[in-house]
Design an enzyme around this catalytic site. Sequence first.
Site, PDB file in Angstrom:
ATOM      1  N   ASP A   1      67.371 -14.296  36.665  1.00 32.44           N
ATOM      2  CA  ASP A   1      66.704 -13.217  37.376  1.00 32.44           C
ATOM      3  C   ASP A   1      65.698 -12.586  36.418  1.00 32.44           C
ATOM      4  O   ASP A   1      65.961 -12.479  35.222  1.00 32.44           O
ATOM      5  CB  ASP A   1      67.706 -12.134  37.781  1.00 32.44           C
TER       6      ASP A   1
ATOM      7  N   SER B   1      65.525  -8.638  27.533  1.00 28.79           N
ATOM      8  CA  SER B   1      65.378  -9.917  26.845  1.00 28.79           C
ATOM      9  C   SER B   1      64.412 -10.797  27.622  1.00 28.79           C
ATOM     10  O   SER B   1      63.956 -10.437  28.696  1.00 28.79           O
ATOM     11  CB  SER B   1      66.743 -10.591  26.689  1.00 28.79           C
TER      12      SER B   1
END
Length: 279
Positions: free
Chosen positions: A97, A237
Amino acid sequence: MTSKKMTIGLRCCYFKHLGWPARCVMTNPILTAVIGEYMDTRLSVRRIDHFVRANGIDLSDYEKTDYRCFNDFFTRRIKPEARPVNMDPDVLISPCDGSLSAYRISGDSVFSIKNSYYNVDDLVGGASIAEEYMNGVCLVLRLGVENYHRYCYIDNGFKSRNWHIQGKYHPVQPIAVRKHPVFKQNTREYCMLYTENFGTVVQIEVGACLVGKIDNYHEAAVISRGEEKGMFRFGGSTIVLLFKNGVLDLPQQLFDDTLKGREHPVLYGKEICRKLSDH
């Protein structure tokens, strides 16, 4: 912390003249290690309810469990039916995602991400692979704190060992990326994916501010499309994918939107694009 408050804080650190002391502290690996340790303690459980409300996270998609620490919650597993994997071999799936941007790699293997210039070899710590990816494509998938932080393999095949490159921990939000070449400065880990349908792909997991750990499960191994590859501990991230020339049939609109600073939302296991028919 909400994304709005995070944005304000990052503006102070990356655009204000006096922000460099805070930036030095924030990107220091020691701070990330300390925060990561705390997120593994029982005391960190108290942060979960506020984090869910502040970031609008719908927990109905996730498996129910008792969280022993914040990182248990942050790396929670999603219900398989909430992220069905597209098994069409002609389709490139998203490994996670997140928010997608696309960049063309030029004939000298250099490309620009938000005004920072990168050579392919920079991303992998100097390994000499740039020539193989000239005129190819770089996909950048940015995970926010609200996203699912597990990621999967994009295709069947074989993976190499993992190479770890120690570095700093800049945030990966666009504000920071515009000011620093974070994808060649941050701590990261990469491997080569020898895939059935997309050739040899480089996958790079990039750590960010307060990411305690990049946790890849396998060294050299046979891999399967949709199989879980690893997860990020607390923090934002990024996953970077490098493809050789002539592999992907990416819509021009994706490149155009990237140049305008627009990211495309993507989901784990869902279609990004198709491969070129003659590949």
